[in-house]
Design a protein around this motif. Structure first.
Motif, short mmCIF file in Angstrom:
data_model
loop_
_atom_site.label_atom_id
_atom_site.label_comp_id
_atom_site.label_asym_id
_atom_site.label_seq_id
_atom_site.Cartn_x
_atom_site.Cartn_y
_atom_site.Cartn_z
N TYR A 26 0.81 -1.21 0.00
CA TYR A 26 0.00 0.00 0.00
C TYR A 26 0.85 1.27 0.00
O TYR A 26 0.47 2.29 0.56
CB TYR A 26 -0.98 0.03 1.18
N ILE A 27 2.03 1.22 -0.58
CA ILE A 27 2.88 2.41 -0.68
C ILE A 27 2.58 3.16 -1.95
O ILE A 27 2.38 4.38 -1.93
CB ILE A 27 4.36 1.99 -0.63
N PHE A 28 2.53 2.47 -3.07
CA PHE A 28 2.33 3.11 -4.36
C PHE A 28 0.86 3.29 -4.72
O PHE A 28 0.55 4.01 -5.67
CB PHE A 28 3.03 2.31 -5.47
N LEU A 29 -0.03 2.65 -3.99
CA LEU A 29 -1.45 2.71 -4.34
C LEU A 29 -2.01 4.12 -4.19
O LEU A 29 -2.82 4.56 -5.00
CB LEU A 29 -2.24 1.72 -3.49
N GLY A 30 -1.58 4.85 -3.20
CA GLY A 30 -2.02 6.23 -3.04
C GLY A 30 -1.56 7.11 -4.19
O GLY A 30 -2.32 7.96 -4.68
N PHE A 31 -0.34 6.89 -4.65
CA PHE A 31 0.17 7.65 -5.79
C PHE A 31 -0.60 7.29 -7.07
O PHE A 31 -0.87 8.16 -7.90
CB PHE A 31 1.66 7.39 -6.01
N ALA A 32 -0.94 6.01 -7.21
CA ALA A 32 -1.70 5.59 -8.39
C ALA A 32 -3.08 6.23 -8.41
O ALA A 32 -3.53 6.74 -9.44
CB ALA A 32 -1.81 4.06 -8.42
N ILE A 33 -3.74 6.23 -7.27
CA ILE A 33 -5.06 6.84 -7.18
C ILE A 33 -4.95 8.35 -7.43
O ILE A 33 -5.78 8.94 -8.13
CB ILE A 33 -5.71 6.53 -5.82
N GLY A 34 -3.92 8.99 -6.87
CA GLY A 34 -3.73 10.42 -7.09
C GLY A 34 -3.51 10.77 -8.55
O GLY A 34 -4.04 11.77 -9.05
N ALA A 35 -2.75 9.94 -9.26
CA ALA A 35 -2.50 10.21 -10.68
C ALA A 35 -3.77 10.02 -11.50
O ALA A 35 -4.06 10.82 -12.40
CB ALA A 35 -1.40 9.29 -11.20
N VAL A 36 -4.55 8.99 -11.20
CA VAL A 36 -5.79 8.76 -11.94
C VAL A 36 -6.79 9.87 -11.68
O VAL A 36 -7.45 10.37 -12.60
CB VAL A 36 -6.38 7.37 -11.62
#
Length: 90
Positions: A26-36
């Motif tokens: 769950y480290i990169f998932l926040g960044f992925a959601i933010g980019a989308v």
């Protein structure tokens, strides 16, 4: 430039999501959601601005997504599960 194209943000979000699958935690998932989310806001013409503004929106969306994920998924306290009894104990 590339930072003002909506589909670039969405593709970047999916690529970061793939990175999350490869390196779970769950480290990169926040960044992925933010980019989308940033890509969606750009696609709907809600956001208009330069790269500094878009990266600020991306950072804020990622932070909100990360906090929401932490609240829903929980924080790992100690990362160790203690078993009080064995499955074979009667």
């Amino acid at each position: 430039m590339w930072w003002s194209i909506w589909w670039v943000w969405i593709v970047a979000g999916f690529l970061i999501g793939v990175l999350e699958v490869l390196l779970p935690g769950y480290i990169f998932l926040g960044f992925a959601i933010g980019a989308v989310v940033t890509g969606i806001l750009l696609g709907l013409d809600i956001l208009v601005g330069g790269p500094a503004f878009l990266f600020l929106i991306f950072a804020l969306c990622s932070l909100v997504a990360w906090v929401a994920l932490r609240r829903t998924m929980g924080v790992r306290a100690g990362q160790v599960k203690r078993w009080d009894r064995d499955i074979n104990d009667n």
